[in-house]
Design an enzyme around this catalytic site. Sequence first.
Site: not given
Lengths: 235, 219
Positions: B46-47
């Site tokens: 999710e980064n």
Amino acid sequence: MNKTVKNSDEAVKDVKDGMTIALGGFGLCGIPENCISALVKKNVTRLTCISNNAGVDDFGLGLLLHKKQIKKMISSYVGENAEFERQMLSGELEVDLIPQGTLATRLMAAGYGMPVIYTPAGVGTEVAVGKEVRKFKYLGVEKEYLMEYAFEPDFAIVKAWKGDTQGNLVFRLTTRNFSPLVAMSGKVTIAEVEQLVEPGELEPDQIHVPGIYVHRIFQGSGYQKRIEQRTVRKK
Amino acid sequence: MLDKDGIAKRIAQEIKDGMYVNLGIGIPTLCANYVPKGVDIVLQSENGILGMGPFPFEGDEDPDLINAGKQTVTLLKGSAIFDSAMSFGMIRAQKVDLTILGAMEVSENGDIANWKIPGKMVKGMGGAMDLVASAKNIIVAMQQVNKAGESKLLPKCTLPITGVRCIKKIVTELGVYDVLPQGGFKLLERAPGISVDHIRKSTAGKLVVEGEVPEMKLD
């Protein structure tokens, strides 16, 4: 339009006590190392910092925390920093923990000219306390959404891989993370770059943040690029 | 009783060909090691990664390339990098097919707690609240019983919750459970050598057992 400033000291010269600053980076990846050092040196205090993480004890925003320059942190995850945890649990530091996607989208909303967003993240949890809740039908299901406001920081500070003197920015690999969103959110946006180039040297269709969002840019130096979790395989 | 790799191995059986999958920190990360051969998936971090690969070879690590656990990683062919708003955009829009994450507590109505122990541990929720609020398919990987012998499958969460009525499937060291829409943990499979009685004693919330419960198959 040349937006070049000499260095980090000049870039942050009018950051004042009590201001709100948004900073790019995820963990220590892609953080504006030069500007953080300049803020430490300048010794501005009572800052509110919007940043996904709070650095580690001796690097990144941890340097500002260590000198007690931060009054309030707005973050999603602060697990890597013992001094942070100490200041928070003792009440010296105000902390607003918010979901990571909410943080990203509130920054984006600022740059997209939208005063609020609605998100399902945090509905029914302590994050929702005091917030407006509305029901919407989306993807065929009616459920509750929280209203969250766009951030309006006084300064936004990011580090990019390449930038031109017009302020156009390109990020390398996962250093992109929150940085384009942070860059879009500032009343004044500062970009420090590993390589400052002339207009025309960046491909127009490869630019991640157009220069209209960037007010000051400078060639950074001495990047440490610390790794938090060095995980490798044997050859 | 399953160890962490055993839990990961069992969860990996739920990963199907063609899925976009988000793996949380801890046991969920281990699931990537047990995806069956021939099952073609794309890992989301999710980064801002789709197509995340394994850890780099020694000496090849790049500080500009990390995953959501801040670990150095690699990119597979056909990967893509994007910013955090787009990353959570694709999560909220349910483009990610499967989310696997850890928990400290799950309640019998599907509430999950995994971000805070008041007065003791405050690390923050990271992306967990976004993921549990939006993902259509979430599997929780967790220890059912803590070191003090207390069950973490509860009638009601005691810790501050991360999301409401969002968990539908749980895999622990003792078994596999569905969370029923009307409330209750329905026992689907037992860990090798674990009796229904043992599981009953280790479940503080409402346990639903129907007929013979098979042992899980791990090879």
